[in-house]
Enzyme design. Structure first.
Site: not given
Ligand code: MRU
Length: 355
Positions: A256, A245, A204, A58-60, A101
């Site tokens: 998030k 994201d 997270q 996960r994480g963009a 996603r």
């Molecule tokens: O649901 P997630 O864990 O994928 O959400 C991640 C976030 O919101 C991060 O802040 C975002 O993707 C930036 S990660 C460098």
């Protein structure tokens, strides 16, 4: 006396959550961190799409890089089945990956880039696609390093920072966006304290950010998400540093769930807000944050914790996992192309055109 800033080089023992090994993709299973470090092996594009949807990764930016390797796996299978018609069949795999996603634009960005390359390839496409996925992976790490320096340069010495979710090596190709800034600022001796929201419901912050920072020897203090405004009231933080994201053309930021509340509280308390994201997270086709598709996940994630029910039976739950922070609440957006202070459409356009 030991200087806590002189501890192991941040990111020295860098975790590698996305690995291409023996012709398959290995993903560190982030659902079970920090207590188990196990890798999930993916051999097909469909397995990669499932791993993204299920939060194995996960994480963009990490989602984008993972999807790029997913295209390599999908193309390998399609070419093996039909060396003539593989390109047409691959479009189905691209669609499955894209649907994994909805909010992180890095996913569509990576798939477009891989799809454009695939359209031009003759013969066996695997080597060229793998080289492109590796290139994307390396570019993301380089962008994070650059943003780390640029973001840290905005901070005065002795700053307290609060971060949200996980934006580190686990959420990117490596090093991290907001966490990259925190790593660089720590190494520069600028940070007095690092606070991290636990980040319900997936935790997270508590599970992943705390794991990364403690591995780096950077002391971190966790708080319940609801404690953030009171922390600001206490004067403990000068910067809220978060990732994104999707950033719209006017500088609105989807990130998030809870980021919007942090930005509102920060403005009230005179705390600065920094958003750190590579340009692969900027969606210039989206005029404002109102248009960003916000993922809503299973209510069970809110009704339980760590897989165990915590809510009274019969209660319903609302589980949007991202929110949108208007540009006017953001002091600086840091990308690998530069810093946009007080973001708006004109300044974003200038930064995106700058190189
Ligand atoms: O649901 P997630 O864990 O994928 O959400 C991640 C976030 O919101 C991060 O802040 C975002 O993707 C930036 S990660 C460098």
């Amino acid at each position: 006396m030991t200087d806590p800033h002189a501890q192991p080089h941040p990111d020295a023992g860098a975790v590698q959550p996305i690995r291409w090994e023996d012709d398959r993709l290995l993903l560190l299973d982030q659902r079970v961190l920090p207590f188990e470090e196990t890798y999930l092996a993916c051999d097909t594009g469909a397995e990669v799409a499932r791993a993204i949807a299920d939060m194995v990764v996960r994480g963009a930016p990490a989602i984008g890089v993972t999807a790029a390797y997913g295209v390599v796996l999908a193309a390998r299978r399609r070419y093996g089945e039909d060396a003539e018609g593989w390109r047409a069949a691959l479009t189905q795999d691209l669609a499955v990956l894209a649907a994994a996603r909805p909010t992180a634009v890095n996913l569509g960005w990576a798939l477009d880039r891989m799809g454009r390359l695939a359209a031009d390839l003759e013969g066996d496409p695997v080597a060229a696609l793998l080289a492109e996925a590796r290139r994307m992976h390396a570019e993301d790490i380089a962008a994070n390093r650059a943003m780390g320096e640029a973001g840290a340069a905005l901070m005065a010495g002795g700053s307290g920072v609060l971060t949200h979710c996980n934006t580190g090596s686990l959420a990117t190709g490596g090093y991290g966006t907001a966490l990259g800034v925190i790593r660089s600022a720590w190494r520069a001796g600028k940070l007095a304290r690092v606070f991290a929201d636990e980040t319900r419901p997936w935790l997270q912050g508590a599970r992943l950010t705390a794991w990364e920072l403690t591995r780096d020897g950077i002391p971190v203090t966790l708080l319940a998400d609801g404690a953030a405004a009171y922390l600001m009231h206490q004067g403990e933080v000068q910067w809220v540093v978060v990732g994104a994201d999707r950033i719209a053309a006017n500088g609105d930021v989807a990130n998030k769930i809870g980021t919007y509340g942090l930005a509102v509280a920060a403005r009230h308390h005179g705390v600065n807000v920094m958003v750190v994201a590579p340009t692969s997270t900027v969606d210039m086709a989206m005029a404002s944050g109102h248009e960003v598709p916000i993922e809503t996940r299973d209510p069970a994630e809110v009704l339980g914790c760590g897989g165990r029910p915590v809510a009274a039976p019969g209660a319903a739950a609302w589980n949007p996992v991202f929110d949108v922070t208007p540009a006017e609440l953001i002091d600086a957006i840091v990308t690998e192309r530069g810093v946009v202070r007080a973001p708006n459409a004109e300044r974003m356009r200038r930064m995106m055109g700058a190189g």
